[in-house]
Write an enzyme that holds these catalytic residues in place. Structure first.
Site, PDB file in Angstrom:
ATOM      1  N   GLY A   1       0.835  -1.196   0.000  1.00 14.94           N
ATOM      2  CA  GLY A   1       0.000   0.000   0.000  1.00 14.94           C
ATOM      3  C   GLY A   1       0.864   1.237   0.000  1.00 14.94           C
TER       4      GLY A   1
ATOM      5  N   PHE B   1       1.856   3.105   2.308  1.00 14.49           N
ATOM      6  CA  PHE B   1       2.890   3.278   3.331  1.00 14.49           C
ATOM      7  C   PHE B   1       3.373   1.962   3.917  1.00 14.49           C
ATOM      8  CE2 PHE B   1      -1.208   3.937   5.378  1.00 14.49           C
ATOM      9  CZ  PHE B   1      -1.142   3.105   6.475  1.00 14.49           C
TER      10      PHE B   1
ATOM     11  N   PRO C   1       3.515  -2.745   3.381  1.00 12.63           N
ATOM     12  CA  PRO C   1       2.893  -3.953   2.853  1.00 12.63           C
ATOM     13  C   PRO C   1       1.578  -4.299   3.546  1.00 12.63           C
ATOM     14  CG  PRO C   1       4.729  -4.525   4.264  1.00 12.63           C
ATOM     15  CD  PRO C   1       4.717  -3.035   4.162  1.00 12.63           C
TER      16      PRO C   1
ATOM     17  N   ASP D   1      -8.176  10.335  -2.218  1.00 16.13           N
ATOM     18  CA  ASP D   1      -7.419   9.365  -3.015  1.00 16.13           C
ATOM     19  C   ASP D   1      -8.313   8.229  -3.498  1.00 16.13           C
ATOM     20  OD1 ASP D   1      -5.199   8.483  -4.327  1.00 16.13           O
ATOM     21  OD2 ASP D   1      -4.339   7.432  -2.609  1.00 16.13           O
TER      22      ASP D   1
END
Ligand SMILES: *[C@@H]1O[C@H](CO)[C@@H](O)[C@H](O)[C@H]1NC(C)=O
Ligand SMILES: *[C@@H]1O[C@H](CO)[C@@H](O)[C@H](O)[C@H]1NC(C)=O
Ligand SMILES: *[C@@H]1O[C@H](CO)[C@@H](O)[C@H](O)[C@H]1NC(C)=O
Ligand SMILES: *[C@@H]1O[C@H](CO)[C@@H](O)[C@H](O)[C@H]1NC(C)=O
Ligand SMILES: *[C@@H]1O[C@H](CO)[C@@H](O)[C@H](O)[C@H]1NC(C)=O
Ligand SMILES: *[C@@H]1O[C@H](CO)[C@@H](O)[C@H](O)[C@H]1NC(C)=O
Ligand SMILES: *[C@@H]1O[C@H](CO)[C@@H](O)[C@H](O)[C@H]1NC(C)=O
Ligand SMILES: *[C@@H]1O[C@H](CO)[C@@H](O)[C@H](O)[C@H]1NC(C)=O
Ligand SMILES: *[C@@H]1O[C@H](CO)[C@@H](O)[C@H](O)[C@H]1NC(C)=O
Ligand SMILES: *[C@@H]1O[C@H](CO)[C@@H](O)[C@H](O)[C@H]1NC(C)=O
Ligand SMILES: *[C@@H]1O[C@H](CO)[C@@H](O)[C@H](O)[C@H]1NC(C)=O
Length: 789
Positions: free
Chosen positions: A481, A483, A485, A597
């Site tokens: 992702g 920031f 895994p 996002d």
């Protein structure tokens, strides 16, 4: 034996022995009467053989003291000293019991060197006895009632608390029992440190140096002291605090009589629970306090909060600011913190819950053992000088009332082991909840923010997560992702989870992690992915979600084979679901949230193909009628960002609407907006869709195999709504509630205007064309925020 001794000599010796035996103490007995003397070199031993009393010289000292030690412990360990301040310099000392019940230490000329105080009452035949509890008492020879001891060493401890002793106050006799450290290992005279059970306000144990507070255990909470999470039920000793109108004291009892364990205050001011290990013939430290820098009394000042996992350790409680910001930056935290919004009691203040803490100093507190938390709040609200309240006793689910009437000091972060407290706040701090810009706000201590927000988010143990993910095995990795895994895991109860693990190196991630926890923990909607809890332990920051069987939408939608399973009803179901989830974020939840996002890879699918919006790491909350903001840090993902946001940093709910429009067009066409190519033109997916729409050829946009479906009007309507959402000007775009209506309705839709960013070759793909004032944000974005999943 001297061979010169004849029968006569021997019988004379026997006679003398019988004459003098009453004056000597044999080592087999435990008492000294008024006719006996204990000389240096002689000892008495308690009845059960546990303790021994006699003369000793500590460490390297040559002074002589009367003291008490464990008989069975091979390393001589003195636990009580009589004449600690008045040593003998030679071995001529004599310990006696004299009328009317005094214990005296004399030299060979019968000059008294040390003595107990003249007793309150007298005994006909006083004797001193060493009990098997380690209590050395003076009593009437014929009276074994412990209430009638004329004097007892348990009331005058030195540095050691033994089982059965009462550390604290007897208000009837006005006697305080407290520990005082030795000066050094060679000198039992009172050192700098004392350890008390302080009954002022609500009882807590405190360590003082020269009378000045150094450390406190925190108030007794029914289970333990609030600040000593390690003090737990254990096989060695039980413990408790007794509070009544006559007495307040801390005590402990050993659970197994063959175990030797003591609580001692060292010359350097460390309070330790120490246990004797027979096998190794040594003492081991079982518990120690204070434990860390955060235990320094008042280190962070009023309304400061100490978190040992942070650097620097001091922070202000959420919604408080450093009183002296410059001093604060220099690590001078003594001035503490002040409310960022001053109280106005006449206006009605509110209370905000902070969790996971060591409760503040209770010296200026008040309590009631039977009140409920609700009554407690009422009482505190009514009195303007009441600054906070909490449950008194957490042992039975929480009851009783503890109120603070002074600024709160000496708060420490304890995470899951800590307690809740409700602190008085200006009511405007709590209005509308969403106005509190907790998402996106930078607070210096992450874990602290999470615990102090009003969340009820379960904390998972690191070991649980490790086990569930097979030690974060690569086989369980679902992807990477923004920031860190993401792993799949299986809990012992059979629940499947997805674990997002913040990479330790990601500083950016730390804020986003915090953000996500705070934002999403407050949200509940069937089209939002559900956060089950988090794990904050040993530098690990992890989020635990329900596992989504069908993973993210992009993996199916853009896969030539899998996408064929997505017939139109499924696609439309997904579009509607996303729209509803987004509508909830924008206006139905307690917070107003802009996701910032939204993209196909952030839409997850459960086993029934229900869509769930995920990844709130960049989300931002708003309050009241605030609908947008300006930012210098543009974050998001190319291809989904609205022009006003990507170029000017202005974002609002309408930027999410734009991203939603892109998603709709991607779902309909099965093509990605970014990277879209067409042999006839250089437009991106939006431009392509718009041209087809203008020319009445919208059906050419859809995936070929959908063409035959009998839902064409629904398909066309979706494309139309998608185009309305991606219009250039934010004010032209519909709100999400209108979108939900438009999608479900047969009504007439307005004409769509030209989309923003419809040419594929503009700044989206060409950084050099970006004007200089936003170039930095774009660079940052491309480094940190483009996600590959
Ligand atoms: C032993 O010391 C005590 C005081 O500590 C003193 O009074 C006494 O005279 C000393 N006796 C001898 C024999 O030195
Ligand atoms: C000390 O007192 C004892 C009685 O307790 C007595 O027998 C002895 O003579 C006394 N010694 C001196 C030196 O006074
Ligand atoms: C000590 O004496 C006072 C009166 O002089 C009395 O009130 C108190 O109860 C006595 N204490 C004990 C422990 O007997
Ligand atoms: C008490 O402790 C001793 C020594 O550690 C052990 O052998 C014994 O089993 C314990 N007794 C109980 C009742 O736990
Ligand atoms: C407190 O609130 C009252 C009522 O709203 C208002 O009249 C007063 O000016 C406020 N005081 C302060 C110091 O803000
Ligand atoms: C404690 O609270 C209970 C219930 O509200 C009340 O009846 C009692 O009087 C209070 N006790 C004290 C000492 O205030
Ligand atoms: C508030 O509580 C404090 C401390 O108990 C007390 O001294 C004061 O009188 C109370 N004030 C009111 C208005 O009740
Ligand atoms: C997980 O790691 C721990 C410590 O590194 C190790 O003791 C344990 O055996 C590992 N478990 C598995 C299933 O690999
Ligand atoms: C979605 O999950 C269900 C249940 O695991 C499965 O039967 C189905 O094939 C999946 N659908 C897709 C498109 O992968
Ligand atoms: C919301 O709007 C009202 C009137 O339109 C205004 O008075 C109020 O200050 C606004 N609140 C916020 C938080 O912007
Ligand atoms: C953002 O900045 C623009 C231009 O500077 C301004 O017109 C707008 O009001 C600002 N919006 C917000 C929400 O502050």
């Amino acid at each position: 034996m001297n061979p010169k001794f004849n029968k006569y000599h021997i019988s004379l010796l026997l006679l003398m022995a019988s004459l003098f035996s009453s004056h000597r103490v044999s080592s087999a007995i435990d008492t000294i009467s008024t006719t006996q003397i204990l000389k240096d070199g002689e000892t008495i031993i308690s009845n059960g053989g546990r303790f021994e009393l006699g003369f000793f010289s500590p460490g390297n000292s040559r002074n002589q003291y009367v003291g008490l030690w464990y008989k069975t412990v091979t390393v001589r360990t003195v636990i009580w000293v009589a004449n600690r301040e008045i040593p003998l310099t030679n071995t001529s000392g004599l310990l006696k019991v004299i009328e009317p019940g005094l214990l005296v230490l004399q030299d060979e000329a019968n000059v008294t060197i040390w003595s107990t105080h003249t007793p309150n009452f007298t005994a006909r035949t006083p004797v001193a006895q060493l009990l098997d509890s380690g209590n050395f008492v003076v009593k009437d020879a014929n009276d074994d009632n412990s209430d009638n001891f004329i004097w007892e060493s348990f009331n005058y401890p030195t540095d050691t608390l033994l089982p059965g002793m009462k550390l604290g106050w007897n208000f009837v006799t006005n006697l305080e029992v407290y520990l005082s450290s030795w000066k050094s290992n060679d000198d039992p005279a009172p050192g700098d440190y004392t350890y008390h059970c302080d009954p002022s306000g609500y009882p807590q144990n405190v360590l003082r140096k020269g009378g000045v507070e150094q450390y406190r255990t925190g108030p007794w909470n029914g289970l333990r002291f609030s600040g000593i999470p390690n003090l737990r039920k254990n096989p060695i000793f039980s413990f408790g605090v007794v509070i009544n109108k006559n007495e307040v004291y801390y005590h402990y009892e050993l659970l197994n009589n063959s175990v030797i364990s003591r609580f001692t205050l060292s010359p350097s001011g460390v309070a330790q629970r120490i246990t004797w290990i027979d096998r190794t013939q040594g003492w081991v430290v079982y518990l120690t306090s204070p434990t860390d820098n955060c235990d320094n009394y008042r280190l962070c000042g009023v309304y400061g909060s100490c978190d040992i996992a942070n650097s620097p350790v001091c922070g202000c409680l959420n919604k408080f600011l450093p009183k002296d910001p410059e001093g604060w930056d220099r690590a001078d935290w003594s001035d503490g913190c002040v409310r960022r919004k001053p109280l106005n009691c006449s206006n009605g203040d509110a209370f905000l819950k902070y969790s996971g803490i060591k409760l503040p100093d209770t010296q200026h507190s008040w309590y009631n053992e039977s009140m409920t938390l609700k009554e407690c709040k009422e009482i505190c609200s009514r009195n303007c000088s009441c600054m906070a309240y909490s449950n008194l006793d957490i042992s039975k689910g929480g009851n009783g009332c503890l109120l603070w009437f002074d600024d709160l000091v000496d708060i420490k972060e304890l995470s899951a082991e800590g307690q809740d407290i409700y602190v008085r706040m200006a009511s405007s701090e709590l209005e509308g909840r969403g106005l509190i810009v907790s998402c996106g706000e930078t607070v210096n201590s992450m874990s602290y923010t999470i615990h102090n927000e009003d969340l009820e988010l379960p904390l998972f143990d690191l070991s649980t997560i490790s086990k569930a993910t097979d030690n974060f095995s690569i086989n369980n990795k679902l992807g990477e992702g923004g920031f860190g895994p993401v792993y799949k895991g299986l809990l012992e109860d059979g629940r499947e989870i997805a674990v997002k693990r913040l990479s330790r190196t990601s500083l950016q991630g730390a804020n986003e992690f915090k953000n996500e926890v705070i934002c999403i923990a407050k949200l509940q909607h069937r089209n939002l992915v559900k956060l089950l809890g988090c794990c904050i332990q040993e530098e690990e920051n992890m989020l635990v979600y329900e596992y989504m069987t069908n993973k993210s939408l992009d993996l199916i939608l853009f896969d030539p084979i899998k996408s064929t399973q997505l017939d139109w009803p499924k696609r439309f179901h997904i579009i509607i679901g996303i729209a509803r989830g987004l509508m909830y974020l924008h206006q139905d939840s307690r917070l107003r949230i802009i996701h910032r996002d939204l993209k196909v890879s952030n839409i997850l699918l459960d086993s029934d193909m229900n869509p769930k919006i995920s990844d709130f790491g960049l989300a931002r909350t708003f309050g009241g009628n605030e609908t947008g903001a300006n930012t210098s840090r543009v974050v998001g993902t190319y291809g989904y960002m609205s022009p006003e946001y990507a170029i000017d940093g202005q974002y609002s709910v309408k930027s999410d609407v734009f991203s939603f429009g892109v998603i709709v067009l991607e779902i309909v066409s099965g093509r990605r907006n970014r990277g879209f190519t067409h042999r006839d033109h250089h437009l991106n997916l939006l431009g392509h869709a718009w041209i087809l729409y203008r020319e009445g050829r919208s059906l050419e946009l859809i995936e070929s195999f959908l063409g035959n479906s009998c839902y064409l009007s629904e398909v066309l309507r979706s494309i139309h709504v998608g185009l309305l959402c991606v219009q250039q000007h934010p004010e032209d775009r519909p709100s999400m509630s209108s979108v939900v209506l438009m999608l479900g309705n047969e009504g007439v839709l307005p004409q769509a205007k030209q989309p923003g960013f419809f040419t594929g070759r503009d700044l989206m793909n060409d950084e050099t064309s970006v004007s200089s004032n936003v170039a930095t944000s774009i660079n940052e974005m491309s480094i940190t925020l483009l996600e590959g999943r």
